[in-house]
Design a protein around this motif. Structure first.
Motif, PDB file in Angstrom:
ATOM      1  N   SER A 135       0.840  -1.099  -0.118  1.00  0.00           N
ATOM      2  CA  SER A 135       0.022   0.085   0.068  1.00  0.00           C
ATOM      3  C   SER A 135       0.812   1.268  -0.216  1.00  0.00           C
ATOM      4  CB  SER A 135      -0.752   0.144   1.083  1.00  0.00           C
ATOM      5  OG  SER A 135      -0.171  -0.145   2.550  1.00  0.00           O
ATOM      6  N   ALA A 136       2.329   1.092  -0.177  1.00  0.00           N
ATOM      7  CA  ALA A 136       2.885   2.419  -0.192  1.00  0.00           C
ATOM      8  C   ALA A 136       2.676   3.337  -1.093  1.00  0.00           C
ATOM      9  CB  ALA A 136       4.501   2.061  -0.195  1.00  0.00           C
ATOM     10  N   SER A 137       2.932   4.434  -0.769  1.00  0.00           N
ATOM     11  CA  SER A 137       2.761   5.545  -1.993  1.00  0.00           C
ATOM     12  C   SER A 137       3.952   5.702  -2.731  1.00  0.00           C
ATOM     13  CB  SER A 137       2.923   6.855  -1.352  1.00  0.00           C
ATOM     14  OG  SER A 137       4.256   7.187  -0.872  1.00  0.00           O
ATOM     15  N   PRO A 138       3.890   6.026  -3.961  1.00  0.00           N
ATOM     16  CA  PRO A 138       4.953   6.107  -5.240  1.00  0.00           C
ATOM     17  C   PRO A 138       6.312   6.699  -4.136  1.00  0.00           C
ATOM     18  CG  PRO A 138       3.076   7.113  -6.058  1.00  0.00           C
ATOM     19  CD  PRO A 138       2.817   6.893  -4.705  1.00  0.00           C
ATOM     20  N   GLU A 139       6.248   7.951  -3.574  1.00  0.00           N
ATOM     21  CA  GLU A 139       7.271   8.333  -2.703  1.00  0.00           C
ATOM     22  C   GLU A 139       7.933   7.291  -2.001  1.00  0.00           C
ATOM     23  OE1 GLU A 139       4.423   9.912  -3.269  1.00  0.00           O
ATOM     24  OE2 GLU A 139       5.102  11.569  -4.648  1.00  0.00           O
ATOM     25  N   GLU A 140       7.353   6.655  -1.231  1.00  0.00           N
ATOM     26  CA  GLU A 140       7.844   5.576  -0.284  1.00  0.00           C
ATOM     27  C   GLU A 140       8.333   4.378  -1.046  1.00  0.00           C
ATOM     28  OE1 GLU A 140       4.475   5.944   3.365  1.00  0.00           O
ATOM     29  OE2 GLU A 140       3.890   4.912   1.550  1.00  0.00           O
ATOM     30  N   LEU A 141       7.827   4.097  -2.224  1.00  0.00           N
ATOM     31  CA  LEU A 141       8.481   3.051  -3.028  1.00  0.00           C
ATOM     32  C   LEU A 141       9.789   3.572  -3.657  1.00  0.00           C
ATOM     33  CD1 LEU A 141       5.426   2.060  -4.830  1.00  0.00           C
ATOM     34  CD2 LEU A 141       6.846   0.450  -3.387  1.00  0.00           C
ATOM     35  N   PHE A 142       9.511   5.010  -3.969  1.00  0.00           N
ATOM     36  CA  PHE A 142      10.986   5.344  -4.445  1.00  0.00           C
ATOM     37  C   PHE A 142      12.012   5.395  -3.360  1.00  0.00           C
ATOM     38  CE2 PHE A 142      13.804   9.149  -4.585  1.00  0.00           C
ATOM     39  CZ  PHE A 142      14.588   8.912  -5.757  1.00  0.00           C
ATOM     40  N   ASN A 143      11.630   5.703  -2.076  1.00  0.00           N
ATOM     41  CA  ASN A 143      12.586   5.892  -1.254  1.00  0.00           C
ATOM     42  C   ASN A 143      13.241   4.601  -0.803  1.00  0.00           C
ATOM     43  OD1 ASN A 143      12.430   8.845  -0.730  1.00  0.00           O
ATOM     44  ND2 ASN A 143      10.811   8.623   0.755  1.00  0.00           N
ATOM     45  N   ALA A 144      12.239   3.457  -0.790  1.00  0.00           N
ATOM     46  CA  ALA A 144      12.834   2.149  -0.655  1.00  0.00           C
ATOM     47  C   ALA A 144      13.716   1.832  -1.606  1.00  0.00           C
ATOM     48  CB  ALA A 144      11.513   1.140  -0.540  1.00  0.00           C
ATOM     49  N   ALA A 145      13.461   2.163  -2.961  1.00  0.00           N
ATOM     50  CA  ALA A 145      14.342   1.651  -3.993  1.00  0.00           C
ATOM     51  C   ALA A 145      15.429   2.087  -3.699  1.00  0.00           C
ATOM     52  CB  ALA A 145      13.624   1.951  -5.243  1.00  0.00           C
ATOM     53  N   VAL A 146      15.644   3.552  -3.358  1.00  0.00           N
ATOM     54  CA  VAL A 146      17.230   4.156  -3.106  1.00  0.00           C
ATOM     55  C   VAL A 146      17.752   3.234  -2.002  1.00  0.00           C
ATOM     56  CG1 VAL A 146      18.126   6.150  -2.179  1.00  0.00           C
ATOM     57  CG2 VAL A 146      16.242   6.456  -3.903  1.00  0.00           C
ATOM     58  N   ALA A 147      17.060   3.047  -0.781  1.00  0.00           N
ATOM     59  CA  ALA A 147      17.849   2.300   0.027  1.00  0.00           C
ATOM     60  C   ALA A 147      18.266   0.887  -0.129  1.00  0.00           C
ATOM     61  CB  ALA A 147      16.914   2.159   1.256  1.00  0.00           C
ATOM     62  N   LEU A 148      17.458   0.073  -1.153  1.00  0.00           N
ATOM     63  CA  LEU A 148      17.876  -0.942  -1.568  1.00  0.00           C
ATOM     64  C   LEU A 148      19.075  -1.080  -2.388  1.00  0.00           C
ATOM     65  CD1 LEU A 148      14.323  -2.720  -2.093  1.00  0.00           C
ATOM     66  CD2 LEU A 148      16.013  -3.260  -0.626  1.00  0.00           C
ATOM     67  N   GLY A 155      15.922  -5.877  -6.488  1.00  0.00           N
ATOM     68  CA  GLY A 155      14.769  -5.367  -5.797  1.00  0.00           C
ATOM     69  C   GLY A 155      14.769  -3.922  -5.926  1.00  0.00           C
ATOM     70  N   ALA A 156      15.592  -3.102  -6.080  1.00  0.00           N
ATOM     71  CA  ALA A 156      15.501  -1.707  -6.221  1.00  0.00           C
ATOM     72  C   ALA A 156      14.894  -1.407  -7.563  1.00  0.00           C
ATOM     73  CB  ALA A 156      17.155  -1.103  -6.094  1.00  0.00           C
ATOM     74  N   ILE A 157      15.016  -2.257  -8.765  1.00  0.00           N
ATOM     75  CA  ILE A 157      14.536  -2.049  -9.841  1.00  0.00           C
ATOM     76  C   ILE A 157      13.037  -2.383  -9.807  1.00  0.00           C
ATOM     77  CG2 ILE A 157      14.471  -3.049 -12.051  1.00  0.00           C
ATOM     78  CD1 ILE A 157      17.372  -3.220 -11.995  1.00  0.00           C
ATOM     79  N   ARG A 158      12.638  -3.342  -8.939  1.00  0.00           N
ATOM     80  CA  ARG A 158      11.273  -3.663  -8.947  1.00  0.00           C
ATOM     81  C   ARG A 158      10.631  -2.525  -8.149  1.00  0.00           C
ATOM     82  NH1 ARG A 158      13.421  -8.679  -7.768  1.00  0.00           N
ATOM     83  NH2 ARG A 158      13.579  -8.472  -5.684  1.00  0.00           N
ATOM     84  N   ALA A 159      11.226  -2.113  -7.223  1.00  0.00           N
ATOM     85  CA  ALA A 159      10.459  -0.885  -6.376  1.00  0.00           C
ATOM     86  C   ALA A 159      10.271   0.465  -7.308  1.00  0.00           C
ATOM     87  CB  ALA A 159      11.304  -0.595  -5.053  1.00  0.00           C
ATOM     88  N   TYR A 160      11.366   0.587  -8.096  1.00  0.00           N
ATOM     89  CA  TYR A 160      11.453   1.758  -8.924  1.00  0.00           C
ATOM     90  C   TYR A 160      10.121   1.705  -9.950  1.00  0.00           C
ATOM     91  CZ  TYR A 160      15.693   3.845  -7.382  1.00  0.00           C
ATOM     92  OH  TYR A 160      16.747   4.497  -6.800  1.00  0.00           O
ATOM     93  N   GLU A 161       9.979   0.488 -10.496  1.00  0.00           N
ATOM     94  CA  GLU A 161       9.192  -0.007 -11.667  1.00  0.00           C
ATOM     95  C   GLU A 161       7.749   0.242 -10.915  1.00  0.00           C
ATOM     96  OE1 GLU A 161      11.459  -3.054 -14.453  1.00  0.00           O
ATOM     97  OE2 GLU A 161      10.160  -3.764 -12.594  1.00  0.00           O
ATOM     98  N   GLN A 162       7.761  -0.021  -9.569  1.00  0.00           N
ATOM     99  CA  GLN A 162       6.327  -0.092  -8.993  1.00  0.00           C
ATOM    100  C   GLN A 162       6.109   1.288  -8.706  1.00  0.00           C
ATOM    101  OE1 GLN A 162       6.518  -2.523  -5.288  1.00  0.00           O
ATOM    102  NE2 GLN A 162       6.847  -4.258  -6.415  1.00  0.00           N
ATOM    103  N   ALA A 163       6.929   2.223  -8.250  1.00  0.00           N
ATOM    104  CA  ALA A 163       6.524   3.658  -8.241  1.00  0.00           C
ATOM    105  C   ALA A 163       6.048   4.210  -9.489  1.00  0.00           C
ATOM    106  CB  ALA A 163       8.060   4.085  -7.619  1.00  0.00           C
ATOM    107  N   VAL A 164       6.919   3.872 -10.601  1.00  0.00           N
ATOM    108  CA  VAL A 164       6.520   4.495 -11.606  1.00  0.00           C
ATOM    109  C   VAL A 164       5.147   4.173 -12.310  1.00  0.00           C
ATOM    110  CG1 VAL A 164       7.027   4.521 -14.276  1.00  0.00           C
ATOM    111  CG2 VAL A 164       9.039   4.846 -12.744  1.00  0.00           C
ATOM    112  N   ALA A 165       4.813   2.845 -11.844  1.00  0.00           N
ATOM    113  CA  ALA A 165       3.375   2.450 -12.573  1.00  0.00           C
ATOM    114  C   ALA A 165       2.239   3.281 -11.762  1.00  0.00           C
ATOM    115  CB  ALA A 165       3.148   0.753 -12.073  1.00  0.00           C
ATOM    116  N   ARG A 166       2.702   3.751 -10.386  1.00  0.00           N
ATOM    117  CA  ARG A 166       1.667   4.277  -9.508  1.00  0.00           C
ATOM    118  C   ARG A 166       1.801   5.906  -9.923  1.00  0.00           C
ATOM    119  NH1 ARG A 166       1.612   1.177  -3.653  1.00  0.00           N
ATOM    120  NH2 ARG A 166       1.636  -0.858  -4.536  1.00  0.00           N
TER     121      ARG A 166
END
Length: 270
Positions: A135-148, A155-166
Motif C-alpha cells: 500500500s506504499a505511496s510512489p514516494e515511499e516506493l522510491f525511497n525504498a528503492a534508493v535504500a535497496l 529489488g530496487a529495480i522492482r521498487a522503482y518500476e512499482q513507483a513509476v506504475a503508480r
C-alpha cells in the motif's frame, strides 16, 4: 562483514535526489564532509552513505549548527556508517546542535556515542524504509528503492518500476531506474526506460544526459551527441555534459565544437 560500498550516484543524481545545488555539493566535498570516488572521465561518484551524510550536513547547516560541530559529527557518522550500521531502518536528525542516529530501538549521539532514550527532530531526519509495502505511496516506493540499491539492485529495480506504475511522472524514479539498468548492463532496457521517461514526462536535462552517457557507452556517437545537446538546451550548466561532448567532438575530428565545450566545462568547473 562490512557492507560493500558502491558509488552509483553522479553529481546530477545528488542534485535531483537531495535538491542541493551543485555549488553546495562541491563545497561539502571541499570541506571534507564526504570523499566521493572518481568514475569515468574523472567524474565525482557518490555512495548511498555519502547521500546520507550530504543530506545531514545540509540539515545541520540549516539548523545553524557550527561548522566545527558539523565536521566532527559527520566524521564520526561517516566512520560508523559502512562498518557498524546496516542502512535499512536508519534515520539521522538534528536535536539542538547534536547529530542523533536512530536504528530500530537504539538512539545515540554520533559525535559522543552516548545512547539516548528518545529521538526528536524528525523534521530533519533522513529515513530509509526497510521495505516497500503493497500500500506504499510512489514516494515511499522510491525511497525504498534508493535504500535497496546498495544491497539488492534487482529489488530496487522492482521498487522503482512499482513507483513509476503508480505515478508515471515520478521523474526521479525513472532516472534512477534507467541508471541502475545501465549499471547492470541491461542496456536495451535502460534505453527504453529513458525514452519512456521522455515520452511520459517531457524533456528533462538529467534524463537526456543519462541517455547520452548510455548511447556514448554503446558507441552510438551521433545519437549521444544529439542527446547531450538537447540536455544542454534545458540546462547549459551541466559541466559533465560539456566535457563528454568535447571528447565526442574531438573523436569525430570537429575541433571547433570540441574546444567550445571544453572551454565551457572549464569555466563551469572553476
Amino acid at each position: 562483514m562490512p557492507e560493500q560500498v558502491t558509488h552509483p550516484y553522479g553529481v546530477e543524481d545528488v542534485e535531483r535526489l537531495l535538491h542541493l545545488p551543485r555549488s553546495t555539493i562541491r563545497a561539502f566535498v571541499t570541506a571534507g564532509f564526504v570523499s566521493p570516488a572518481r568514475g569515468a572521465r574523472n567524474a565525482l561518484r557518490f555512495s548511498f552513505q555519502d547521500l546520507i551524510v550530504l543530506r545531514t550536513a545540509q540539515a545541520l547547516a540549516n539548523a545553524n549548527v557550527s561548522r566545527r560541530r558539523i565536521t566532527h559529527s559527520l566524521k564520526e557518522l561517516r566512520r560508523q556508517l559502512p562498518e557498524t550500521m546496516p542502512l535499512k531502518g536508519l534515520s539521522i536528525g538534528a536535536v539542538g546542535d547534536q547529530l542523533v542516529v536512530r536504528q530500530g530501538a537504539r538512539r545515540w549521539q554520533a559525535d559522543s556515542g552516548q545512547y539516548l532514550l528518545a529521538f526528536e527532530g524528525d523534521a530533519l531526519a533522513v529515513s530509509v524504509p526497510s521495505r516497500a509495502a503493497a500500500s506504499a505511496s510512489p514516494e515511499e516506493l522510491f525511497n525504498a528503492a534508493v535504500a535497496l540499491e546498495s544491497s539488492d539492485a534487482h529489488g530496487a529495480i522492482r521498487a522503482y518500476e512499482q513507483a513509476v506504475a503508480r505515478d508515471p511522472c515520478l521523474i526521479d524514479a525513472r532516472i534512477n531506474l534507467g541508471r541502475l539498468l545501465h549499471q547492470l548492463g541491461r542496456h536495451a532496457q535502460a534505453e527504453k526506460a529513458y525514452r519512456e521517461a521522455l515520452k511520459a514526462c517531457g524533456e528533462d536535462a538529467v534524463v537526456l544526459y543519462n541517455l547520452g552517457v548510455l548511447l556514448d557507452d554503446l558507441g552510438r556517437s551521433a545519437e549521444a551527441i544529439a542527446a547531450y545537446e538537447r540536455a544542454l538546451v534545458h540546462d547549459d550548466a551541466m559541466a559533465d555534459c560539456h566535457y563528454n561532448l568535447a571528447l565526442l567532438y574531438e573523436k569525430l575530428r570537429e575541433p571547433k565544437a570540441a574546444l567550445k565545450h571544453m572551454a565551457r566545462y572549464r569555466a563551469l568547473s572553476r
